[in-house]
Design an enzyme around this catalytic site. Structure first.
Site, PDB file in Angstrom:
ATOM      1  N   LYS A 175       0.806  -1.222   0.000  1.00 44.61           N
ATOM      2  CA  LYS A 175       0.000   0.000   0.000  1.00 44.61           C
ATOM      3  C   LYS A 175       0.841   1.275   0.000  1.00 44.61           C
ATOM      4  CE  LYS A 175      -4.127  -2.049   2.073  1.00 44.61           C
ATOM      5  NZ  LYS A 175      -5.162  -1.944   3.135  1.00 44.61           N
TER       6      LYS A 175
ATOM      7  N   ASP B  33     -10.401   2.196   1.566  1.00 47.25           N
ATOM      8  CA  ASP B  33     -10.621   1.667   2.918  1.00 47.25           C
ATOM      9  C   ASP B  33     -11.284   2.713   3.811  1.00 47.25           C
ATOM     10  OD1 ASP B  33      -9.553  -0.881   2.532  1.00 47.25           O
ATOM     11  OD2 ASP B  33      -7.522  -0.231   3.005  1.00 47.25           O
TER      12      ASP B  33
ATOM     13  N   ALA C 149      -2.260  -0.178  16.386  1.00 47.27           N
ATOM     14  CA  ALA C 149      -1.608   1.026  15.875  1.00 47.27           C
ATOM     15  C   ALA C 149      -0.899   0.782  14.547  1.00 47.27           C
ATOM     16  CB  ALA C 149      -0.608   1.552  16.901  1.00 47.27           C
TER      17      ALA C 149
END
Length: 279
Positions: A72, A109, A133
Protein backbone atom coordinates in the site's frame (compact mmCIF):
# COMPACT_ATOMS: atom_id res chain seq x y z
CA UNK A 1 -10.95 8.43 -12.66
CA UNK A 2 -13.03 6.30 -15.03
CA UNK A 3 -11.14 3.56 -16.84
CA UNK A 4 -11.10 3.37 -20.65
CA UNK A 5 -14.13 1.46 -21.92
CA UNK A 6 -13.13 -1.43 -24.17
CA UNK A 7 -14.47 -4.96 -24.37
CA UNK A 8 -11.94 -7.21 -22.65
CA UNK A 9 -10.51 -5.61 -19.54
CA UNK A 10 -8.43 -6.97 -16.68
CA UNK A 11 -8.10 -6.19 -13.00
CA UNK A 12 -6.49 -8.00 -10.08
CA UNK A 13 -5.48 -7.87 -6.44
CA UNK A 14 -1.78 -7.89 -5.55
CA UNK A 15 -0.11 -8.68 -2.24
CA UNK A 16 1.88 -11.19 -0.25
CA UNK A 17 0.45 -13.47 1.01
CA UNK A 18 -2.53 -13.27 -1.34
CA UNK A 19 -4.09 -16.74 -1.52
CA UNK A 20 -6.63 -15.88 1.19
CA UNK A 21 -7.96 -12.76 -0.56
CA UNK A 22 -11.71 -12.53 -1.11
CA UNK A 23 -11.34 -9.68 -3.60
CA UNK A 24 -11.68 -11.91 -6.70
CA UNK A 25 -14.95 -13.30 -5.35
CA UNK A 26 -16.37 -9.83 -4.73
CA UNK A 27 -15.24 -8.21 -7.97
CA UNK A 28 -16.31 -11.14 -10.15
CA UNK A 29 -19.75 -11.08 -8.52
CA UNK A 30 -19.99 -7.40 -9.40
CA UNK A 31 -18.96 -8.04 -13.00
CA UNK A 32 -21.69 -10.68 -13.35
CA UNK A 33 -24.36 -8.35 -12.01
CA UNK A 34 -23.18 -5.44 -14.17
CA UNK A 35 -23.10 -7.59 -17.31
CA UNK A 36 -19.34 -7.17 -17.80
CA UNK A 37 -18.83 -10.58 -19.37
CA UNK A 38 -15.47 -9.68 -20.90
CA UNK A 39 -13.95 -8.45 -17.64
CA UNK A 40 -11.67 -10.64 -15.53
CA UNK A 41 -10.28 -10.24 -12.02
CA UNK A 42 -7.39 -12.33 -10.68
CA UNK A 43 -4.96 -12.44 -7.76
CA UNK A 44 -1.17 -12.31 -7.97
CA UNK A 45 1.48 -12.97 -5.35
CA UNK A 46 3.56 -9.80 -5.54
CA UNK A 47 5.91 -8.43 -2.89
CA UNK A 48 7.70 -5.09 -2.69
CA UNK A 49 10.70 -6.33 -4.66
CA UNK A 50 8.64 -7.59 -7.61
CA UNK A 51 6.09 -4.76 -7.74
CA UNK A 52 7.92 -2.55 -10.24
CA UNK A 53 8.45 -5.46 -12.60
CA UNK A 54 4.77 -6.37 -12.41
CA UNK A 55 3.76 -2.82 -13.32
CA UNK A 56 6.24 -2.77 -16.22
CA UNK A 57 4.55 -5.83 -17.70
CA UNK A 58 1.01 -4.44 -17.73
CA UNK A 59 -0.67 -3.86 -21.10
CA UNK A 60 -3.46 -1.52 -22.22
CA UNK A 61 -6.13 -4.08 -21.29
CA UNK A 62 -5.59 -3.37 -17.59
CA UNK A 63 -8.24 -1.25 -15.91
CA UNK A 64 -7.14 -1.34 -12.29
CA UNK A 65 -5.50 -3.03 -9.35
CA UNK A 66 -6.40 -3.67 -5.73
CA UNK A 67 -3.46 -3.64 -3.32
CA UNK A 68 -3.08 -5.27 0.05
CA UNK A 69 -0.11 -5.60 2.37
CA UNK A 70 2.78 -5.02 1.97
CA UNK A 71 2.20 -2.88 -1.12
CA UNK A 72 0.00 0.00 0.00
CA UNK A 73 2.92 2.36 0.51
CA UNK A 74 5.44 0.71 -1.80
CA UNK A 75 3.23 1.46 -4.82
CA UNK A 76 3.14 5.23 -4.33
CA UNK A 77 6.42 6.03 -6.20
CA UNK A 78 5.06 4.14 -9.23
CA UNK A 79 1.97 6.35 -9.58
CA UNK A 80 1.28 9.54 -11.51
CA UNK A 81 -1.43 10.82 -9.19
CA UNK A 82 -2.57 10.09 -5.63
CA UNK A 83 -5.88 11.29 -4.22
CA UNK A 84 -6.04 13.42 -1.10
CA UNK A 85 -7.65 10.52 0.76
CA UNK A 86 -4.75 8.17 -0.01
CA UNK A 87 -2.15 10.85 0.63
CA UNK A 88 -3.64 11.58 4.05
CA UNK A 89 -2.55 8.15 5.32
CA UNK A 90 0.26 7.48 2.81
CA UNK A 91 -1.50 4.29 1.74
CA UNK A 92 -2.97 3.28 -1.63
CA UNK A 93 -5.24 0.24 -1.96
CA UNK A 94 -6.65 1.08 -5.40
CA UNK A 95 -4.94 1.91 -8.68
CA UNK A 96 -6.93 2.96 -11.73
CA UNK A 97 -5.40 3.17 -15.19
CA UNK A 98 -7.02 6.10 -16.98
CA UNK A 99 -7.68 6.57 -20.68
CA UNK A 100 -4.55 8.66 -21.13
CA UNK A 101 -2.39 5.96 -19.52
CA UNK A 102 -1.94 7.60 -16.15
CA UNK A 103 -1.82 5.60 -12.92
CA UNK A 104 -4.01 7.09 -10.22
CA UNK A 105 -3.89 5.81 -6.64
CA UNK A 106 -6.74 6.03 -4.15
CA UNK A 107 -7.67 4.62 -0.75
CA UNK A 108 -11.17 3.14 -0.55
CA UNK A 109 -10.62 1.67 2.92
CA UNK A 110 -11.35 5.03 4.55
CA UNK A 111 -14.69 5.81 2.86
CA UNK A 112 -15.42 2.07 3.05
CA UNK A 113 -15.19 2.21 6.84
CA UNK A 114 -17.47 5.24 6.95
CA UNK A 115 -19.99 3.55 4.63
CA UNK A 116 -19.96 0.32 6.65
CA UNK A 117 -20.70 2.25 9.84
CA UNK A 118 -23.37 4.35 8.16
CA UNK A 119 -25.08 1.18 6.95
CA UNK A 120 -25.51 0.24 10.63
CA UNK A 121 -26.85 3.66 11.52
CA UNK A 122 -23.60 5.11 12.88
CA UNK A 123 -23.42 8.60 11.40
CA UNK A 124 -21.56 10.36 14.19
CA UNK A 125 -19.99 9.57 17.58
CA UNK A 126 -18.68 11.87 20.29
CA UNK A 127 -15.69 9.65 21.13
CA UNK A 128 -14.09 6.39 20.04
CA UNK A 129 -11.37 3.87 20.86
CA UNK A 130 -8.94 2.10 18.55
CA UNK A 131 -7.29 -1.20 19.42
CA UNK A 132 -3.92 -1.37 17.67
CA UNK A 133 -1.61 1.03 15.87
CA UNK A 134 -0.73 -0.46 12.48
CA UNK A 135 -1.59 0.65 8.96
CA UNK A 136 -5.28 -0.17 9.41
CA UNK A 137 -5.36 1.95 12.56
CA UNK A 138 -4.26 5.01 10.59
CA UNK A 139 -7.09 4.41 8.11
CA UNK A 140 -9.45 4.04 11.07
CA UNK A 141 -8.27 7.42 12.36
CA UNK A 142 -8.90 8.96 8.95
CA UNK A 143 -12.43 7.52 8.97
CA UNK A 144 -13.00 8.85 12.50
CA UNK A 145 -11.89 12.28 11.32
CA UNK A 146 -15.12 12.29 9.31
CA UNK A 147 -17.53 11.09 12.00
CA UNK A 148 -16.03 11.57 15.49
CA UNK A 149 -16.55 14.94 17.17
CA UNK A 150 -14.41 14.25 20.23
CA UNK A 151 -11.40 12.34 21.51
CA UNK A 152 -10.06 9.06 20.16
CA UNK A 153 -8.12 6.82 22.54
CA UNK A 154 -5.65 4.43 20.91
CA UNK A 155 -4.53 1.39 22.90
CA UNK A 156 -1.02 0.36 21.87
CA UNK A 157 1.85 -1.86 22.97
CA UNK A 158 4.85 0.49 22.78
CA UNK A 159 5.87 4.10 23.23
CA UNK A 160 6.96 4.16 19.58
CA UNK A 161 3.51 3.10 18.40
CA UNK A 162 1.92 5.63 20.74
CA UNK A 163 3.97 8.43 19.24
CA UNK A 164 3.03 7.32 15.72
CA UNK A 165 -0.68 7.36 16.53
CA UNK A 166 -0.46 10.84 18.05
CA UNK A 167 1.37 12.03 14.94
CA UNK A 168 -1.33 10.55 12.71
CA UNK A 169 -3.95 12.27 14.82
CA UNK A 170 -2.25 15.64 14.38
CA UNK A 171 -1.94 15.09 10.66
CA UNK A 172 -5.58 14.02 10.26
CA UNK A 173 -7.04 16.59 12.61
CA UNK A 174 -8.18 14.09 15.25
CA UNK A 175 -7.59 14.49 18.96
CA UNK A 176 -5.73 11.30 19.90
CA UNK A 177 -4.83 10.16 23.40
CA UNK A 178 -2.81 6.96 23.73
CA UNK A 179 -3.04 4.32 26.44
CA UNK A 180 -1.16 1.13 27.25
CA UNK A 181 -2.44 -2.15 25.82
CA UNK A 182 -2.59 -3.52 29.37
CA UNK A 183 -5.59 -1.22 29.90
CA UNK A 184 -7.33 -2.18 26.65
CA UNK A 185 -10.39 -3.49 28.49
CA UNK A 186 -11.25 0.16 29.21
CA UNK A 187 -11.68 0.70 25.47
CA UNK A 188 -14.75 -1.50 25.41
CA UNK A 189 -16.84 1.16 27.15
CA UNK A 190 -16.44 3.63 24.28
CA UNK A 191 -19.41 4.49 22.00
CA UNK A 192 -17.43 3.05 19.09
CA UNK A 193 -14.56 0.56 19.33
CA UNK A 194 -12.49 -0.19 16.23
CA UNK A 195 -10.34 -3.31 16.53
CA UNK A 196 -7.51 -3.27 13.98
CA UNK A 197 -5.29 -6.02 15.39
CA UNK A 198 -4.33 -9.43 13.91
CA UNK A 199 -6.37 -12.57 14.56
CA UNK A 200 -6.33 -13.71 18.17
CA UNK A 201 -5.01 -10.46 19.61
CA UNK A 202 -8.29 -9.35 21.16
CA UNK A 203 -9.49 -12.78 22.31
CA UNK A 204 -8.44 -12.10 25.90
CA UNK A 205 -10.66 -9.01 25.97
CA UNK A 206 -13.88 -10.93 25.31
CA UNK A 207 -14.44 -11.49 29.01
CA UNK A 208 -14.33 -7.74 29.63
CA UNK A 209 -17.21 -6.80 27.32
CA UNK A 210 -19.64 -4.62 29.33
CA UNK A 211 -23.24 -5.66 29.88
CA UNK A 212 -24.54 -3.01 27.50
CA UNK A 213 -21.88 -2.53 24.80
CA UNK A 214 -22.31 0.09 22.09
CA UNK A 215 -20.72 -0.55 18.67
CA UNK A 216 -17.74 -2.72 17.75
CA UNK A 217 -16.05 -2.51 14.35
CA UNK A 218 -13.74 -5.51 14.08
CA UNK A 219 -11.80 -5.38 10.80
CA UNK A 220 -11.16 -9.14 10.70
CA UNK A 221 -13.31 -11.43 8.55
CA UNK A 222 -11.55 -14.79 8.75
CA UNK A 223 -11.90 -16.35 11.24
CA UNK A 224 -15.30 -14.87 12.02
CA UNK A 225 -16.73 -14.10 14.41
CA UNK A 226 -13.76 -13.29 16.62
CA UNK A 227 -14.18 -14.10 20.31
CA UNK A 228 -14.60 -10.40 20.99
CA UNK A 229 -17.25 -9.94 18.29
CA UNK A 230 -19.15 -13.05 19.42
CA UNK A 231 -19.33 -11.87 23.04
CA UNK A 232 -20.20 -8.35 21.93
CA UNK A 233 -23.08 -9.62 19.84
CA UNK A 234 -24.28 -11.95 22.60
CA UNK A 235 -24.55 -8.94 24.91
CA UNK A 236 -26.70 -7.10 22.37
CA UNK A 237 -24.07 -4.72 21.02
CA UNK A 238 -23.90 -3.68 17.37
CA UNK A 239 -21.11 -5.39 15.43
CA UNK A 240 -19.61 -4.29 12.12
CA UNK A 241 -17.25 -6.89 10.67
CA UNK A 242 -14.33 -7.09 8.33
CA UNK A 243 -16.51 -8.43 5.52
CA UNK A 244 -18.61 -5.25 5.76
CA UNK A 245 -15.45 -3.19 5.28
CA UNK A 246 -14.15 -5.43 2.50
CA UNK A 247 -17.42 -5.21 0.56
CA UNK A 248 -17.86 -1.46 0.92
CA UNK A 249 -14.30 -0.67 -0.15
CA UNK A 250 -14.64 -3.13 -3.06
CA UNK A 251 -17.86 -1.42 -4.19
CA UNK A 252 -15.89 1.81 -4.60
CA UNK A 253 -13.09 0.00 -6.41
CA UNK A 254 -15.49 -1.60 -8.87
CA UNK A 255 -17.12 1.74 -9.64
CA UNK A 256 -13.77 3.45 -10.19
CA UNK A 257 -12.24 0.70 -12.31
CA UNK A 258 -15.27 0.01 -14.51
CA UNK A 259 -16.85 3.44 -14.67
CA UNK A 260 -20.16 1.72 -13.91
CA UNK A 261 -22.37 2.11 -10.90
CA UNK A 262 -23.83 1.67 -8.50
CA UNK A 263 -21.90 -1.53 -7.83
CA UNK A 264 -24.13 -4.39 -6.57
CA UNK A 265 -23.45 -4.27 -2.83
CA UNK A 266 -25.87 -7.05 -1.86
CA UNK A 267 -24.66 -9.48 -4.52
CA UNK A 268 -21.04 -8.84 -3.57
CA UNK A 269 -21.76 -9.37 0.13
CA UNK A 270 -23.63 -12.62 -0.55
CA UNK A 271 -20.76 -13.89 -2.68
CA UNK A 272 -18.32 -13.08 0.11
CA UNK A 273 -20.48 -14.78 2.75
CA UNK A 274 -20.78 -17.89 0.58
CA UNK A 275 -17.02 -18.04 0.02
CA UNK A 276 -16.28 -17.69 3.74
CA UNK A 277 -18.83 -20.36 4.60
CA UNK A 278 -17.16 -22.71 2.10
CA UNK A 279 -13.86 -22.32 3.97
Amino acid sequence: MTARATDARRAAVLGSPIAHSLSPVLHRAAYRELGLADWSYDRFEVDEESLTGFFDGLGPEWAGLSLTMPLKRAVIPLLDDVTETAASVEAVNTVVFTEDGRRTGDNTDIPGMVAALRERGIEQVDSAAILGAGATASSALAALARICTGEVVAYVRSAERAAEMRQWGERLGVGVRTADWADAAEALRAPLVIATTPAGTTDALAGAVPERPATLFDVLYDPWPTDLAARWSAYGGAVVGGLDLLVHQAVLQVEQMTGRGPAPLDAMRKAGEHALAAR
